[in-house]
Enzyme design. Structure first.
Site, PDB file in Angstrom:
ATOM      1  N   ASN A 151       0.932  -1.070  -0.127  1.00 53.73           N
ATOM      2  CA  ASN A 151       0.084  -0.021   0.112  1.00 53.73           C
ATOM      3  C   ASN A 151       0.877   1.327   0.103  1.00 53.73           C
ATOM      4  O   ASN A 151       0.316   2.343  -0.154  1.00 53.73           O
ATOM      5  CB  ASN A 151      -1.031  -0.109   1.253  1.00 53.73           C
ATOM      6  N   ILE A 180      -7.970 -10.184  -0.791  1.00 56.27           N
ATOM      7  CA  ILE A 180      -7.353 -10.033  -2.324  1.00 56.27           C
ATOM      8  C   ILE A 180      -7.283 -11.637  -2.567  1.00 56.27           C
ATOM      9  O   ILE A 180      -7.212 -12.454  -1.747  1.00 56.27           O
ATOM     10  CB  ILE A 180      -6.201  -9.501  -2.266  1.00 56.27           C
ATOM     11  N   THR A 207      -3.672  -3.867  10.796  1.00 55.11           N
ATOM     12  CA  THR A 207      -2.909  -4.526   9.744  1.00 55.11           C
ATOM     13  C   THR A 207      -2.241  -5.889  10.178  1.00 55.11           C
ATOM     14  O   THR A 207      -2.474  -6.811   9.391  1.00 55.11           O
ATOM     15  CB  THR A 207      -1.652  -3.606   9.350  1.00 55.11           C
ATOM     16  N   TYR A 260       2.126  -3.185  17.854  1.00 55.19           N
ATOM     17  CA  TYR A 260       3.102  -3.919  16.999  1.00 55.19           C
ATOM     18  C   TYR A 260       3.468  -5.221  17.961  1.00 55.19           C
ATOM     19  O   TYR A 260       3.237  -6.354  17.128  1.00 55.19           O
ATOM     20  CB  TYR A 260       4.174  -3.090  16.860  1.00 55.19           C
ATOM     21  N   THR A 290      17.123  -5.540  11.942  1.00 51.64           N
ATOM     22  CA  THR A 290      17.563  -5.774  10.608  1.00 51.64           C
ATOM     23  C   THR A 290      17.920  -4.300  10.021  1.00 51.64           C
ATOM     24  O   THR A 290      17.359  -3.397  10.134  1.00 51.64           O
ATOM     25  CB  THR A 290      16.777  -6.675   9.676  1.00 51.64           C
TER      26      THR A 290
END
Ligand SMILES: O=c1ccn([C@@H]2O[C@H](COP(=O)(O)OP(=O)(O)O[C@H]3OC[C@@H](O)[C@H](O)[C@H]3O)[C@@H](O)[C@H]2O)c(=O)[nH]1
EC number: 4.1.1.35
Length: 458
Positions: A151, A180, A207, A260, A290
């Site tokens: 997105n 989707i 999300t 999160y 990372t």
């Protein structure tokens, strides 16, 4: 009326009487087999022969072409499905019958190519982001078809622009919180901003939960293998050090980071439920900090901040006393780990991280020294590389200063992965040290920062 009846019966009499009287001729003789000339005459009359020949021609054409038609069937259905991808972005999703057009179980897209390894169709959610785009490069590089869903909240087209002309690559602007439908063999589910700055600004619990639910639903429907990119944040502010996968964590459920931390914990729960309850092939990776090229310049995470700040000649912002620890892995090591996990038989979860542990102050020192070295742009012989870093570490770059700032809420005090499970079961371990990886990132950042347009675009 009587007269009418009389007339009719007299008419019937007229019909029957001559028949019974005319014994030499009987209509039954019409049904006797015809003689050859008569049959031929019948055949040639009114273009009957022409119709018969056309019929034979159509019939034989169908039977001759039938094998090649059925061969085309699978490929045809695949291209139909690929086309359905673009419908999914803009219009209503394609109907289920479109997906199942080529066979049962929703596996119509699995068309073998060549004699070697079957080419897979893989979807990477969040594939335009930092980690996602490197993963896409790897998958395209080994010959697979990749569909990226993003997105563009933190993902950037620039990360994928080099693949735009590749026929095995597709990019869809789509938010995974909406369903989707795609026909794929594997799903790498990365979509979710990972920087605390981003997820605190715009909490992403939805999300993580809805996005993961939708992608698990897709995996179940089309029989795809599903890899969840979870996080070391599921351990919260850990009371066990280093962290093993068996540790359940120490997470604040109502804090600023909870969207999160708890979002990813919920995502893991959903993945395991779909695995146990619906038989979905699931893989879970817990990713530790990372870094590498293509991170957003203003991502807000510590490595990107320090590198960008040093290049811009700003002081490096150290939060708190700078004694909190993290373990930093280079992005290519992570990509190797994700692919190894996807291709392996183990569900996980697996810690994917570099066990090298640094305080933020040590990292600041390294970032400064690395920048100083790469800024000189003198080729350094490999043998002397480690030695050079050590030497430069002791010489603080005069232009790189440190600025202390208050720490953020619920910031974990320490973090370091125990990767023995990944080593043993996936035969994976990171190869690139912070000293090797940082200079690669610095050159990417410097190029982008010097490019004014891109710097502003971010
Ligand atoms: O400019 C900065 C930024 C951050 N920091 C500190 O550096 C440490 C690391 O912070 P980051 O923002 O890079 O990353 P965090 O470890 O907090 O979270 C990360 O964890 C693992 C991943 O899954 C995610 O990418 C992210 O949530 C924290 O202690 C933070 O306070 C600084 O000292 N200065």
């Amino acid at each position: 009326m009587k007269q009418l009846h009389k007339q009719m019966s007299s008419k019937r009499d007229e019909e029957t009487i001559p028949m019974s009287q005319s014994s030499p001729y009987s209509p039954k003789t019409l049904k006797h087999p015809r003689s050859l000339p008569r049959s031929l005459h019948y055949l040639f009359r009114e273009q009957r022969l022409l119709f018969i020949l056309v019929g034979i021609l159509i019939g034989s054409t169908f039977f001759i072409l039938q094998p090649s038609l059925s061969r085309l069937g699978a490929a045809e259905s695949t291209s139909l499905i690929t086309r359905s991808v673009s419908y999914a972005v803009t219009d209503s999703p394609p109907s289920r019958s479109t997906f199942n057009s080529g066979g049962g179980g929703g596996r119509t897209g699995r068309v073998p190519v060549g004699i070697g390894r079957k080419r897979l169709r893989i979807v990477v959610t969040g594939g335009a982001g930092f980690v996602g785009s490197h993963l896409v490069d790897k998958l395209i590089g080994r010959g697979d078809e990749v569909i990226v869903i993003d997105n563009f909240f933190t993902g950037r087209k620039e990360n994928l622009v080099h693949l735009f002309s590749n026929p095995r690559f597709e990019l869809i602007r789509h938010d995974v919180v909406e369903p989707i439908l795609l026909e794929v063999d594997q799903i790498y589910h990365l979509a979710c901003p990972a920087s605390p700055v981003h997820y605190k600004y715009n909490p992403f619990y939805k999300t993580n939960v809805m996005g993961t639910l939708n992608m698990l639903g897709l995996a179940k429907r089309v029989g795809a293998r599903f890899l969840l990119t979870s996080t070391s944040e599921v351990y919260g502010d850990p009371l066990e050090h280093p962290q093993k996968e068996t540790y359940w964590g120490n997470v604040n459920p109502i804090g600023e980071r909870s969207c999160y931390d708890e979002g990813k914990r919920t995502a893991e729960t959903l993945a395991m439920d779909y695995h146990r309850g619906a038989g979905v092939e699931v893989r879970i990776a817990r990713i530790f900090n990372t870094y590498g090229p293509r991170m957003c310049l203003d991502d807000g995470r510590v490595v990107s901040n320090f590198v960008a700040q040093t290049i811009r000649k700003h002081p490096m912002t150290v939060y708190g006393d700078g004694k909190q620890t993290r373990s930093f892995q280079y992005v290519s090591d992570l990509v190797e780990g994700l692919v190894a996990l996807m291709e392996n038989d183990h569900v996980g979860p697996f810690n994917l991280g570099n066990p090298g542990e640094f305080t933020m102050l040590e990292l600041a020192e390294k970032s400064a020294s690395t920048f100083k070295m790469s800024h000189k742009e003198t080729p350094i012989p490999c043998m002397k590389w480690e030695l050079c870093v050590q030497v430069v570490k002791e010489v603080i770059d005069p232009s790189a200063t440190i600025e202390f700032k208050p720490n953020t809420a619920d910031d974990p005090h320490k973090r370091k992965p125990d990767i023995s499970k990944a080593k043993e079961q996936l035969n994976w371990e990171p190869k690139i040290s912070l000293r090797e990886g940082l200079p690669r990132m610095v050159s990417d950042f410097r190029n982008r920062i010097l490019n004014e347009d891109e710097g502003k675009g971010l």
